[in-house]
Design a protein around this motif. Structure first.
Motif, PDB file in Angstrom:
ATOM      1  N   TYR A 161     -14.292 116.353 -44.888  1.00 12.64           N
ATOM      2  CA  TYR A 161     -12.911 115.924 -45.309  1.00 12.64           C
ATOM      3  C   TYR A 161     -12.862 115.703 -46.772  1.00 12.64           C
ATOM      4  N   ALA A 162     -13.266 116.542 -47.633  1.00  9.93           N
ATOM      5  CA  ALA A 162     -13.435 116.246 -49.216  1.00  9.93           C
ATOM      6  C   ALA A 162     -12.243 116.650 -49.877  1.00  9.93           C
ATOM      7  N   HIS A 163     -11.515 117.296 -49.312  1.00  5.92           N
ATOM      8  CA  HIS A 163     -10.237 117.830 -50.290  1.00  5.92           C
ATOM      9  C   HIS A 163      -9.226 116.721 -50.374  1.00  5.92           C
ATOM     10  N   PRO A 164      -8.743 116.513 -51.794  1.00  2.00           N
ATOM     11  CA  PRO A 164      -8.439 115.133 -51.983  1.00  2.00           C
ATOM     12  C   PRO A 164      -6.961 114.862 -51.134  1.00  2.00           C
ATOM     13  N   ARG A 165      -6.279 116.095 -50.806  1.00  2.00           N
ATOM     14  CA  ARG A 165      -4.857 115.930 -50.030  1.00  2.00           C
ATOM     15  C   ARG A 165      -5.276 115.875 -48.475  1.00  2.00           C
ATOM     16  N   ASN A 166      -6.640 116.015 -47.956  1.00  2.00           N
ATOM     17  CA  ASN A 166      -6.536 115.849 -46.650  1.00  2.00           C
ATOM     18  C   ASN A 166      -6.578 114.449 -46.146  1.00  2.00           C
ATOM     19  N   GLY A 167      -5.771 114.420 -45.135  1.00  2.00           N
ATOM     20  CA  GLY A 167      -5.395 112.821 -44.615  1.00  2.00           C
ATOM     21  C   GLY A 167      -6.345 112.373 -43.876  1.00  2.00           C
ATOM     22  N   PHE A 168      -7.311 113.081 -43.474  1.00  2.00           N
ATOM     23  CA  PHE A 168      -8.472 112.308 -42.529  1.00  2.00           C
ATOM     24  C   PHE A 168      -8.940 111.056 -42.806  1.00  2.00           C
ATOM     25  N   TRP A 169      -9.447 110.725 -44.146  1.00  5.78           N
ATOM     26  CA  TRP A 169      -9.945 109.340 -44.106  1.00  5.78           C
ATOM     27  C   TRP A 169      -8.838 108.431 -44.314  1.00  5.78           C
ATOM     28  N   GLY A 222      -6.817 104.279 -41.137  1.00  4.77           N
ATOM     29  CA  GLY A 222      -5.469 103.440 -40.413  1.00  4.77           C
ATOM     30  C   GLY A 222      -5.975 103.183 -38.753  1.00  4.77           C
ATOM     31  N   VAL A 223      -6.699 104.052 -38.103  1.00  6.47           N
ATOM     32  CA  VAL A 223      -7.202 103.630 -36.827  1.00  6.47           C
ATOM     33  C   VAL A 223      -7.911 102.586 -36.673  1.00  6.47           C
ATOM     34  N   ASP A 259      -8.462 100.359 -39.134  1.00  5.95           N
ATOM     35  CA  ASP A 259      -7.916  99.177 -39.938  1.00  5.95           C
ATOM     36  C   ASP A 259      -8.884  98.752 -40.916  1.00  5.95           C
ATOM     37  N   GLU A 260      -9.288  99.818 -41.620  1.00  2.07           N
ATOM     38  CA  GLU A 260     -10.406  99.687 -42.922  1.00  2.07           C
ATOM     39  C   GLU A 260      -9.852 100.763 -44.077  1.00  2.07           C
ATOM     40  N   ALA A 261     -10.075 100.197 -45.072  1.00  7.30           N
ATOM     41  CA  ALA A 261      -9.657 101.064 -46.181  1.00  7.30           C
ATOM     42  C   ALA A 261     -10.926 101.997 -46.588  1.00  7.30           C
ATOM     43  N   LEU A 262     -11.114 103.012 -45.717  1.00  9.21           N
ATOM     44  CA  LEU A 262     -12.277 103.647 -46.101  1.00  9.21           C
ATOM     45  C   LEU A 262     -12.137 104.849 -47.337  1.00  9.21           C
ATOM     46  N   THR A 263     -11.069 104.984 -47.593  1.00  8.38           N
ATOM     47  CA  THR A 263     -10.968 105.903 -48.951  1.00  8.38           C
ATOM     48  C   THR A 263     -11.558 105.385 -50.247  1.00  8.38           C
ATOM     49  N   ALA A 264     -11.417 104.050 -50.185  1.00  6.45           N
ATOM     50  CA  ALA A 264     -12.034 103.546 -51.303  1.00  6.45           C
ATOM     51  C   ALA A 264     -13.804 103.254 -51.398  1.00  6.45           C
ATOM     52  N   LEU A 265     -14.191 103.585 -50.244  1.00  8.71           N
ATOM     53  CA  LEU A 265     -15.617 103.553 -50.149  1.00  8.71           C
ATOM     54  C   LEU A 265     -16.464 104.723 -50.514  1.00  8.71           C
ATOM     55  N   PRO A 266     -17.733 104.709 -51.175  1.00 14.29           N
ATOM     56  CA  PRO A 266     -18.400 105.839 -51.333  1.00 14.29           C
ATOM     57  C   PRO A 266     -18.433 106.586 -50.061  1.00 14.29           C
ATOM     58  N   TYR A 267     -18.938 107.991 -49.847  1.00  9.95           N
ATOM     59  CA  TYR A 267     -18.939 108.810 -48.671  1.00  9.95           C
ATOM     60  C   TYR A 267     -19.855 108.137 -47.765  1.00  9.95           C
ATOM     61  N   ILE A 305       3.237 118.037 -41.632  1.00  4.68           N
ATOM     62  CA  ILE A 305       3.985 117.087 -41.238  1.00  4.68           C
ATOM     63  C   ILE A 305       3.684 115.686 -42.100  1.00  4.68           C
ATOM     64  N   SER A 306       4.348 114.746 -41.999  1.00  5.05           N
ATOM     65  CA  SER A 306       4.285 113.555 -43.101  1.00  5.05           C
ATOM     66  C   SER A 306       2.983 112.866 -42.343  1.00  5.05           C
ATOM     67  N   LEU A 307       2.327 112.250 -43.134  1.00  7.18           N
ATOM     68  CA  LEU A 307       0.831 111.377 -43.121  1.00  7.18           C
ATOM     69  C   LEU A 307       1.511 110.285 -41.872  1.00  7.18           C
ATOM     70  N   SER A 308       2.656 109.679 -42.162  1.00  8.08           N
ATOM     71  CA  SER A 308       2.920 108.743 -41.137  1.00  8.08           C
ATOM     72  C   SER A 308       3.072 109.185 -39.683  1.00  8.08           C
ATOM     73  N   ALA A 309       3.807 110.724 -39.556  1.00 10.12           N
ATOM     74  CA  ALA A 309       3.757 111.398 -38.220  1.00 10.12           C
ATOM     75  C   ALA A 309       2.534 111.777 -37.779  1.00 10.12           C
ATOM     76  N   LYS A 310       1.736 112.117 -38.545  1.00  8.85           N
ATOM     77  CA  LYS A 310       0.162 112.144 -38.140  1.00  8.85           C
ATOM     78  C   LYS A 310      -0.456 111.014 -37.481  1.00  8.85           C
ATOM     79  N   ALA A 311      -0.288 109.809 -38.445  1.00  8.07           N
ATOM     80  CA  ALA A 311      -0.959 108.493 -38.157  1.00  8.07           C
ATOM     81  C   ALA A 311      -0.351 107.993 -36.636  1.00  8.07           C
ATOM     82  N   ALA A 312       1.018 108.192 -36.173  1.00  5.09           N
ATOM     83  CA  ALA A 312       1.510 107.911 -35.242  1.00  5.09           C
ATOM     84  C   ALA A 312       0.751 108.482 -33.890  1.00  5.09           C
ATOM     85  N   SER A 313       0.243 109.819 -34.141  1.00  5.76           N
ATOM     86  CA  SER A 313      -0.344 110.435 -33.127  1.00  5.76           C
ATOM     87  C   SER A 313      -1.781 110.063 -33.128  1.00  5.76           C
ATOM     88  N   TRP A 314      -2.367 109.654 -34.326  1.00  6.53           N
ATOM     89  CA  TRP A 314      -3.846 109.406 -34.346  1.00  6.53           C
ATOM     90  C   TRP A 314      -3.928 107.948 -33.898  1.00  6.53           C
TER      91      TRP A 314
END
Length: 167
Positions: free
Chosen positions: A34-42, A47-48, A50-58, A145-154
């Motif tokens: 999930y390295a694409h900068p616009r991919n919402g995975f991280w 969010g699931v 409750d950690e700020a993973l995107t700020a961490l090294p891979y 679909i919005s990241l917030s809509a995805k987050a509700a499902s995730w």
């Protein structure tokens, strides 16, 4: 062009396995899930957890996932594909999901990141007892679909996590 999946990111504490389809070009180039900068995975899995993973090294992101019982892999071991879209995948070879799962005694759920992953993965795993199969909206920016809509499902994934990090 033939493209191949990365090795699975798992350990003995894996309770939740998230399966994508096949890494996209940005991920293959970076040799990172999930390295694409616009991919919402991280942001989504962060969010699931409750950690700020995107700020961490891979490497630290992967360690945080494993510490919380989350594994990553793909349903396709290799395929022909031009570009990064799932719709362009041709001649897919399935990953050995059943073989991997046999070695994960704590596994409680498999989540599919997107429709293609869900379709292929469910065909392989649908007859396994005691394993929740969860379809998720794709984290890809191509799934509009919005990241917030995805987050509700995730958010459902939270019930499969380790409460305390694994040693």
């Amino acid at each position: 062009m033939t493209k191949s999946a990365f090795p699975p990111v798992i350990n003995a504490a894996t309770r939740l396995l998230i399966l994508g389809s096949l890494p996209g070009d940005a991920s293959l180039k970076a040799a990172q899930y999930y390295a694409h900068p616009r991919n919402g995975f991280w942001p989504l899995i962060g969010g699931v957890l409750d950690e700020a993973l995107t700020a961490l090294p891979y490497a630290d992101r992967l360690e945080r996932l494993k510490a919380r019982g989350v594994g990553l892999w793909d349903v396709i071991a290799s395929a022909e594909r031009s570009g990064s879209l799932d719709a362009a995948i041709r001649s897919p070879e399935a990953a050995d999901l059943r073989g991997l799962i046999k070695g994960l005694p704590q596994l409680r759920a498999v989540a599919f990141n997107g429709k293609l992953a869900a379709g292929l993965g469910r065909r392989i795993l649908s007859d396994l007892d005691g394993l929740a199969l969860v379809d998720l909206p794709s984290s890809s920016p191509a799934h509009a679909i919005s990241l917030s809509a995805k987050a509700a499902s995730w958010a459902i994934l939270g019930k499969f996590l380790l409460d305390k990090p694994a040693a």
